[in-house]
Design a protein around this motif. Structure first.
Motif, PDB file in Angstrom:
ATOM      1  N   VAL A 357       0.842  -1.196   0.000  1.00  0.00           N
ATOM      2  CA  VAL A 357       0.000   0.000   0.000  1.00  0.00           C
ATOM      3  C   VAL A 357       0.875   1.244   0.000  1.00  0.00           C
ATOM      4  CG1 VAL A 357      -0.217   0.142   2.535  1.00  0.00           C
ATOM      5  CG2 VAL A 357      -2.006   1.128   1.073  1.00  0.00           C
ATOM      6  N   VAL A 365      -1.129   1.435   7.267  1.00  0.00           N
ATOM      7  CA  VAL A 365       0.128   0.719   7.523  1.00  0.00           C
ATOM      8  C   VAL A 365      -0.131  -0.471   8.441  1.00  0.00           C
ATOM      9  CG1 VAL A 365       0.747   2.276   9.438  1.00  0.00           C
ATOM     10  CG2 VAL A 365       2.518   0.930   8.313  1.00  0.00           C
ATOM     11  N   TYR A 368      -2.137  -3.371   6.624  1.00  0.00           N
ATOM     12  CA  TYR A 368      -1.249  -4.187   5.798  1.00  0.00           C
ATOM     13  C   TYR A 368      -0.254  -4.978   6.645  1.00  0.00           C
ATOM     14  CZ  TYR A 368      -2.928  -2.967   1.188  1.00  0.00           C
ATOM     15  OH  TYR A 368      -3.709  -2.876   0.048  1.00  0.00           O
ATOM     16  N   CYS A 375       4.172  -1.040   3.620  1.00  0.00           N
ATOM     17  CA  CYS A 375       3.523   0.236   3.337  1.00  0.00           C
ATOM     18  C   CYS A 375       4.591   1.261   2.961  1.00  0.00           C
ATOM     19  CB  CYS A 375       2.754   0.722   4.566  1.00  0.00           C
ATOM     20  SG  CYS A 375       2.119   2.415   4.463  1.00  0.00           S
ATOM     21  N   VAL A 408       8.199   1.974   7.529  1.00  0.00           N
ATOM     22  CA  VAL A 408       7.604   2.174   6.210  1.00  0.00           C
ATOM     23  C   VAL A 408       8.726   2.486   5.234  1.00  0.00           C
ATOM     24  CG1 VAL A 408       5.411   3.052   7.142  1.00  0.00           C
ATOM     25  CG2 VAL A 408       7.238   4.667   6.541  1.00  0.00           C
TER      26      VAL A 408
END
Length: 468
Positions: A357, A365, A368, A375, A408
């Motif tokens: 994503v 975040v 997922y 993410c 991330v």
């Protein structure tokens, strides 16, 4: 207490997501012998879902209560600035409106009250003024009469930030009925959004518990119960995942491609979301020329009904497919755009059938991470922008300070999106997923799929006076 009723107060549609459209209700039936009644101020007819409900017939807070609430919020943010010596709290303020005579009077009154009560002692006086004012309302009297007749063992409020909930909770407390509230979002407490005051507070994590004690020192540690949130439980209900071929056919996806998800934000948070989406589409075109064969699933923010993405979606049909969230719009305010139970299954399947994503600072975040998928956060301003839309403001919010390094993938410019997406499709993504999972476990009590059981266990103990 002999009565076995639990009143679940839904002051607005926000609580539907966690407490009506998850398995919270059915799990409660297994976990306790209590009867559950939704005290419902939403337009949804929960009786059609087999739930017992008492309708509030769309009550609305008075203008004076909204003025007092906004003044309280402003003072709390001022107190947070002085306490933390950090001006980040200014970024949580909403601009005052002076567009009409009524809005000007409202704004001037809020300003006056903030100046009058701008201290910890003043804040306590204002909190007491709110309670005194609400006890004089017809809504308080109606709530008092209903609760006196029904005699529930507990009133559980699904949202701590809605002023409409103050009167019924006060009525319960005056009748010596225990009350509790749920802190519904991971970023709420630094914003000064606490409106209700209850006997117990249900929070996502030990991290949130520390925040609650910091921002609201009048709350005692034994009033706080760490449970997690039901909103992530659907990710562990694998029976709701549709076969990939069926899902692709239902949504017009190409079975020869892998898909990434671009998850949109609301227009206030991310006014340049269409620019970000277009940059991701361009990066996918670069990767497709290398033979990777990707597509983009676009899931817009459910409260964004704007046409700002239309031209991009139309011009890039070969790359991007929009899957519309299954929410219902019943009013113009953001909290009258309500989720449906079907949207939980839709979101689950989008995540299950996409590889990763991309978004601007969204809690997706964690959704997922629950699926062990990475993410990426957009981390640049795509056009000349003012301070209200700059990404450095977004990621300076308090809730992002809980993030471990590398939880991330940071997309710092359009030029690096393609390379970083390619990296996220490789085994290198495992390191990011591991850090994201670490963050998820800090933000939300694990096992995440057992949040409802923990809430019901605590409710049962409160009703048995094992917690007091």
């Amino acid at each position: 207490m002999s009565n076995k009723k639990i009143f679940i107060l839904l002051p607005d549609g926000v609580g539907l997501r966690n407490f009506a459209f998850t398995d919270f209700y059915t799990r409660g039936k297994v976990a306790t012998e209590m009867d559950f009644i939704f005290w419902n101020n939403t337009p949804f007819d929960l009786s059609k879902m087999g739930y017992e409900e008492i309708k509030l017939q769309q009550k609305k807070p008075s203008l004076f209560l909204e003025v007092l609430k906004n003044a309280r919020n402003g003072i709390e943010l001022n107190c947070n600035i002085r306490k933390a010596k950090d001006n980040v709290y200014d970024s949580y303020r909403f601009p005052f409106s002076y567009a009409s005579f009524k809005s000007r009077i409202k704004s001037y009154t809020i300003h006056f009250l903030i100046q009058l009560f701008d201290s910890e002692k003043g804040l306590k006086k204002l909190r007491n003024l709110i309670k005194k004012t609400e006890r004089k309302t017809n809504f308080y009297s109606e709530s008092y009469a209903l609760l006196k007749m029904q005699k529930p063992a507990l009133v559980f409020c699904t949202n701590q930030r809605i002023s409409l909930a103050i009167a019924p909770l006060l009525a319960a407390q005056d009748l010596k009925i225990p009350t509790g509230t749920f802190i519904f979002s991971w970023d709420n407490l630094p914003k000064g959004t606490m409106v209700v005051e209850t006997d117990f507070y249900f929070v996502w994590s030990s991290h949130m518990k520390k925040e609650l004690l910091y921002y609201y020192p009048y709350i005692n540690e034994n009033q706080i119960i760490v449970t997690g949130t039901p909103q992530f439980e659907n990710h562990f209900q694998k029976d709701n995942i549709i076969d990939k071929e069926i899902f692709f056919k239902q949504n017009g996806l190409d079975s020869s491609k892998k898909y990434i998800c671009y998850s949109g934000d609301d227009i206030t948070t991310s006014p340049y979301d269409p620019n970000y989406l277009l940059d991701v589409i361009k990066a996918v075109r670069v990767l497709n020329k290398k033979g990777i064969q990707l597509g983009v699933v676009f899931r817009r923010c459910p409260v964004d009904f704007s046409d700002r993405f239309d031209s991009i979606l139309e011009e890039n049909k070969d790359i991007v497919t929009a899957i519309i969230p299954n929410w219902v719009k019943v009013g113009e305010e953001w909290n009258t755009i309500l989720p449906t139970k079907d949207d939980f299954i839709l979101q689950l399947n989008i995540i299950a059938h996409t590889e990763l994503v991309v978004n601007l600072g969204s809690s997706m975040v964690f959704d997922y991470a629950a699926h062990k998928k990475p993410c990426a956060y957009m981390n640049y301003n795509p056009v000349t922008s003012d301070s209200l839309s700059a990404v450095d403001k977004i990621y300076n919010y308090i809730h992002f300070r809980s993030m471990p390094d590398d939880a991330v993938v940071w997309l710092n410019s359009p030029d690096e999106i393609a390379d970083k997406i390619e990296l996220m499709l490789s085994d290198e993504a495992l390191k990011v997923v591991e850090k994201a999972q670490e963050w998820f476990e800090k933000i939300n009590q694990h096992p995440a799929e057992e949040a409802s059981e923990r809430i019901w266990e605590a409710i049962d103990k409160i009703c048995k006076k094992e917690i007091c």
